[in-house]
Design a protein around this motif. Structure first.
Motif, PDB file in Angstrom:
ATOM      1  N   GLU A 142       6.865   6.939  12.735  1.00  0.00           N
ATOM      2  CA  GLU A 142       7.470   6.138  11.666  1.00  0.00           C
ATOM      3  C   GLU A 142       7.045   6.650  10.295  1.00  0.00           C
ATOM      4  O   GLU A 142       7.847   6.706   9.365  1.00  0.00           O
ATOM      5  CB  GLU A 142       7.083   4.658  11.823  1.00  0.00           C
ATOM      6  CG  GLU A 142       7.678   3.986  13.044  1.00  0.00           C
ATOM      7  CD  GLU A 142       6.944   4.327  14.329  1.00  0.00           C
ATOM      8  OE1 GLU A 142       5.760   4.743  14.288  1.00  0.00           O
ATOM      9  OE2 GLU A 142       7.566   4.217  15.396  1.00  0.00           O
ATOM     10  N   VAL A 143       5.776   7.032  10.164  1.00  0.00           N
ATOM     11  CA  VAL A 143       5.269   7.546   8.891  1.00  0.00           C
ATOM     12  C   VAL A 143       5.931   8.885   8.568  1.00  0.00           C
ATOM     13  O   VAL A 143       6.343   9.135   7.427  1.00  0.00           O
ATOM     14  CB  VAL A 143       3.732   7.679   8.927  1.00  0.00           C
ATOM     15  CG1 VAL A 143       3.202   8.373   7.691  1.00  0.00           C
ATOM     16  CG2 VAL A 143       3.086   6.315   9.097  1.00  0.00           C
ATOM     17  N   LEU A 144       6.048   9.745   9.569  1.00  0.00           N
ATOM     18  CA  LEU A 144       6.697  11.041   9.353  1.00  0.00           C
ATOM     19  C   LEU A 144       8.153  10.879   8.930  1.00  0.00           C
ATOM     20  O   LEU A 144       8.640  11.576   8.036  1.00  0.00           O
ATOM     21  CB  LEU A 144       6.619  11.909  10.615  1.00  0.00           C
ATOM     22  CG  LEU A 144       5.249  12.492  10.935  1.00  0.00           C
ATOM     23  CD1 LEU A 144       5.280  13.191  12.287  1.00  0.00           C
ATOM     24  CD2 LEU A 144       4.804  13.455   9.860  1.00  0.00           C
ATOM     25  N   LEU A 145       8.849   9.943   9.560  1.00  0.00           N
ATOM     26  CA  LEU A 145      10.250   9.699   9.202  1.00  0.00           C
ATOM     27  C   LEU A 145      10.374   9.157   7.779  1.00  0.00           C
ATOM     28  O   LEU A 145      11.275   9.560   7.036  1.00  0.00           O
ATOM     29  CB  LEU A 145      10.904   8.743  10.199  1.00  0.00           C
ATOM     30  CG  LEU A 145      11.175   9.326  11.584  1.00  0.00           C
ATOM     31  CD1 LEU A 145      11.678   8.241  12.530  1.00  0.00           C
ATOM     32  CD2 LEU A 145      12.145  10.482  11.516  1.00  0.00           C
TER      33      LEU A 145
END
Length: 170
Positions: A142-145
């Protein structure tokens, strides 16, 4: 010393876990307290990645039966085998666990040194310990997205800001 019946039970348990997993991760269990190992087991079990500390010879039998090349002499320490269904989640949990032990000074080795390597059962290839540690250091999906979305949206935001300032001047 374990009895023959106990070894057969562990062998069957390992074979069942092998069938359900996509990859194996090997970790060094030496000098890790039982309480800490139990915490790792519980954390991995929540994500569906059970940890089994099994004799290297028995692990070799399981892998040899499936056609996987495994030399137990490559590992000089007791090996904990994690049967992984999702490598990204398991690698993150493993790396954070050993990093936590490292910062608490409960172990002498670095987190990356406690991860011995792995084996991808789908690709039928070995996974380097450094790669598993690298995957473990990555932030969650989620953080990468959200970071990717921010990178894509940044030029558009800048353009809109410039256009807004131009329109206010005119």
């Amino acid at each position: 010393m374990k009895s023959k019946a106990r070894k057969q039970k562990e062998l069957k348990q390992g074979q069942e876990l092998y069938k359900k997993s996509d990859a194996l991760v090997f970790v060094d269990c030496s000098k890790v307290k039982t309480v800490d190992l139990r915490n790792l087991r519980q954390e991995l079990k929540k994500s569906g990645n059970p940890l089994l500390v099994i004799k290297k010879r028995l692990l070799g039998l399981i892998l040899k039966e499936k056609g996987v090349e495994f030399n137990s002499r490559d590992f000089k320490t007791p090996v904990g085998t994690i049967f992984v269904s999702n490598l990204e989640n398991a690698a993150a949990s493993i790396y954070k666990f050993f990093k936590g032990l490292e910062t608490d000074k409960k172990i002498d080795a670095k987190a990356g040194e406690k991860i011995l390597g792995g084996y991808d059962l789908k690709e039928k290839s070995a996974i380097d310990a450094a790669r598993i540690a690298f995957i473990g250091q990555l932030p969650p999906r989620e953080v990468l997205l959200s970071q990717l979305l921010g990178m894509i949206a940044a030029p558009i935001k800048s353009l809109l800001y410039v256009l807004k300032e131009k329109s206010q001047r005119s």
